[in-house]
Scaffold this motif. Structure first.
Motif, PDB file in Angstrom:
ATOM      1  N   ARG A  72       0.810  -1.215   0.000  1.00 46.45           N
ATOM      2  CA  ARG A  72       0.000   0.000   0.000  1.00 46.45           C
ATOM      3  C   ARG A  72       0.842   1.263   0.000  1.00 46.45           C
ATOM      4  N   LEU A  73       2.140   1.128   0.214  1.00 48.01           N
ATOM      5  CA  LEU A  73       2.992   2.302   0.361  1.00 48.01           C
ATOM      6  C   LEU A  73       3.637   2.727  -0.950  1.00 48.01           C
ATOM      7  N   HIS A  74       3.713   4.021  -1.134  1.00 50.47           N
ATOM      8  CA  HIS A  74       4.315   4.580  -2.343  1.00 50.47           C
ATOM      9  C   HIS A  74       5.769   4.126  -2.508  1.00 50.47           C
ATOM     10  N   GLU A  75       6.509   4.032  -1.415  1.00 51.01           N
ATOM     11  CA  GLU A  75       7.910   3.612  -1.492  1.00 51.01           C
ATOM     12  C   GLU A  75       8.031   2.207  -2.089  1.00 51.01           C
ATOM     13  N   THR A  76       7.087   1.338  -1.743  1.00 52.77           N
ATOM     14  CA  THR A  76       7.101  -0.027  -2.269  1.00 52.77           C
ATOM     15  C   THR A  76       6.821  -0.025  -3.767  1.00 52.77           C
ATOM     16  N   LEU A  77       5.806   0.703  -4.172  1.00 55.65           N
ATOM     17  CA  LEU A  77       5.481   0.824  -5.592  1.00 55.65           C
ATOM     18  C   LEU A  77       6.675   1.376  -6.369  1.00 55.65           C
ATOM     19  N   SER A  78       7.304   2.394  -5.833  1.00 53.10           N
ATOM     20  CA  SER A  78       8.470   3.006  -6.489  1.00 53.10           C
ATOM     21  C   SER A  78       9.626   2.024  -6.606  1.00 53.10           C
ATOM     22  N   GLU A  79       9.841   1.228  -5.568  1.00 53.53           N
ATOM     23  CA  GLU A  79      10.925   0.240  -5.591  1.00 53.53           C
ATOM     24  C   GLU A  79      10.717  -0.774  -6.710  1.00 53.53           C
ATOM     25  N   VAL A  80       9.494  -1.252  -6.860  1.00 52.08           N
ATOM     26  CA  VAL A  80       9.205  -2.218  -7.924  1.00 52.08           C
ATOM     27  C   VAL A  80       9.286  -1.533  -9.287  1.00 52.08           C
ATOM     28  N   PHE A  81       8.830  -0.287  -9.366  1.00 55.48           N
ATOM     29  CA  PHE A  81       8.873   0.438 -10.635  1.00 55.48           C
ATOM     30  C   PHE A  81      10.311   0.630 -11.123  1.00 55.48           C
ATOM     31  N   LYS A  82      11.249   0.719 -10.208  1.00 61.29           N
ATOM     32  CA  LYS A  82      12.665   0.824 -10.603  1.00 61.29           C
ATOM     33  C   LYS A  82      13.163  -0.490 -11.211  1.00 61.29           C
ATOM     34  N   LEU A  83      12.532  -1.601 -10.840  1.00 64.05           N
ATOM     35  CA  LEU A  83      12.919  -2.912 -11.375  1.00 64.05           C
ATOM     36  C   LEU A  83      12.281  -3.184 -12.738  1.00 64.05           C
ATOM     37  N   THR A  84      11.037  -2.780 -12.889  1.00 62.42           N
ATOM     38  CA  THR A  84      10.315  -3.006 -14.150  1.00 62.42           C
ATOM     39  C   THR A  84       9.209  -1.969 -14.264  1.00 62.42           C
ATOM     40  N   GLN A  85       8.967  -1.496 -15.456  1.00 62.26           N
ATOM     41  CA  GLN A  85       7.920  -0.499 -15.664  1.00 62.26           C
ATOM     42  C   GLN A  85       6.638  -1.119 -16.220  1.00 62.26           C
ATOM     43  N   LYS A  86       6.652  -2.419 -16.458  1.00 60.87           N
ATOM     44  CA  LYS A  86       5.477  -3.091 -17.004  1.00 60.87           C
ATOM     45  C   LYS A  86       5.503  -4.550 -16.564  1.00 60.87           C
ATOM     46  N   CYS A  87       4.326  -5.134 -16.427  1.00 63.53           N
ATOM     47  CA  CYS A  87       4.273  -6.567 -16.157  1.00 63.53           C
ATOM     48  C   CYS A  87       3.198  -7.190 -17.038  1.00 63.53           C
ATOM     49  N   ASP A  88       3.343  -8.482 -17.270  1.00 58.88           N
ATOM     50  CA  ASP A  88       2.360  -9.221 -18.060  1.00 58.88           C
ATOM     51  C   ASP A  88       1.203  -9.700 -17.192  1.00 58.88           C
ATOM     52  N   VAL A  89       1.539 -10.118 -15.967  1.00 61.35           N
ATOM     53  CA  VAL A  89       0.523 -10.637 -15.050  1.00 61.35           C
ATOM     54  C   VAL A  89       0.716  -9.999 -13.680  1.00 61.35           C
ATOM     55  N   LEU A  90      -0.390  -9.482 -13.142  1.00 62.68           N
ATOM     56  CA  LEU A  90      -0.418  -8.945 -11.782  1.00 62.68           C
ATOM     57  C   LEU A  90      -1.306  -9.875 -10.968  1.00 62.68           C
ATOM     58  N   ALA A  91      -0.735 -10.508  -9.940  1.00 65.94           N
ATOM     59  CA  ALA A  91      -1.472 -11.434  -9.078  1.00 65.94           C
ATOM     60  C   ALA A  91      -1.599 -10.811  -7.697  1.00 65.94           C
ATOM     61  N   ILE A  92      -2.826 -10.714  -7.202  1.00 62.36           N
ATOM     62  CA  ILE A  92      -3.074 -10.048  -5.920  1.00 62.36           C
ATOM     63  C   ILE A  92      -3.826 -10.984  -4.990  1.00 62.36           C
ATOM     64  N   ASP A  93      -3.205 -11.317  -3.862  1.00 65.48           N
ATOM     65  CA  ASP A  93      -3.838 -12.123  -2.816  1.00 65.48           C
ATOM     66  C   ASP A  93      -3.404 -11.548  -1.480  1.00 65.48           C
TER      67      ASP A  93
END
Length: 171
Positions: A72-93
């Motif tokens: 839920r945190l912006h820092e987490t989203l930003s960290e992943v965005f630095k690794l990849t800017q797109k994904c094929d599958v987003l899995a949420i559980d």
């Protein structure tokens, strides 16, 4: 395409059916990696996230990028965005149980940021809501793993409960 389920086996089967070799998969709420193992049966890039204390030890045994953080945190989203800017599958559980408001908000921001081809969500509250709808007015349908209605519009300012609602993080 967006798929929704509650049963964990259905969720894992949906993921398995949608993933192709070479895909980039972001898994939000991996816990100790049981679904991650299903994902890793294919030759994929997997970025798995969870903030539970049990996750780190188990996830370190798997061939993936694991981030122990709150999705839920912006820092987490930003960290992943630095690794990849797109994904094929987003899995949420995120526990699979209730709290559909949190799950939907997490879906909303992560899918609008990464524009997945497919999203799979496991949440009882969203399934119950979906199955209880008697009538829908208007023809709104998205064929991708994110909602067309907010494709490039950014995040409305009235949804600021978390400190992460931004249109797109910077690289």
């Amino acid at each position: 395409m967006i798929k929704l389920s509650y049963d964990v086996n259905d969720y894992r089967n949906q993921i398995s059916d949608l993933i192709n070799d070479g895909d980039c998969v972001i898994e939000l709420g991996c816990h100790t990696g049981n679904t991650s193992k299903v994902i890793l049966e294919r030759d994929v890039t997997l970025i798995a996230l969870d903030n539970s204390p049990e996750a780190s030890c188990e996830m370190s045994k798997l061939d993936l990028t694991f981030i122990n953080a709150d999705v839920r945190l912006h820092e987490t989203l930003s960290e992943v965005f630095k690794l990849t800017q797109k994904c094929d599958v987003l899995a949420i559980d995120l526990g699979g149980g209730y709290h559909p408001d949190t799950v939907f908000k997490v879906f909303y921001i992560w899918s609008s940021t990464f524009k997945p081809t497919h999203t799979i969500i496991r949440n009882r509250g969203l399934v119950e809501f979906h199955n209880s709808v008697a009538e829908v007015k208007g023809d709104y349908r998205s064929e991708e793993g994110f909602l067309d209605s907010y494709k490039d519009s950014g995040i409305p300012p009235q949804i600021k409960e978390f400190d992460l609602w931004t249109p797109m993080p910077k690289k």
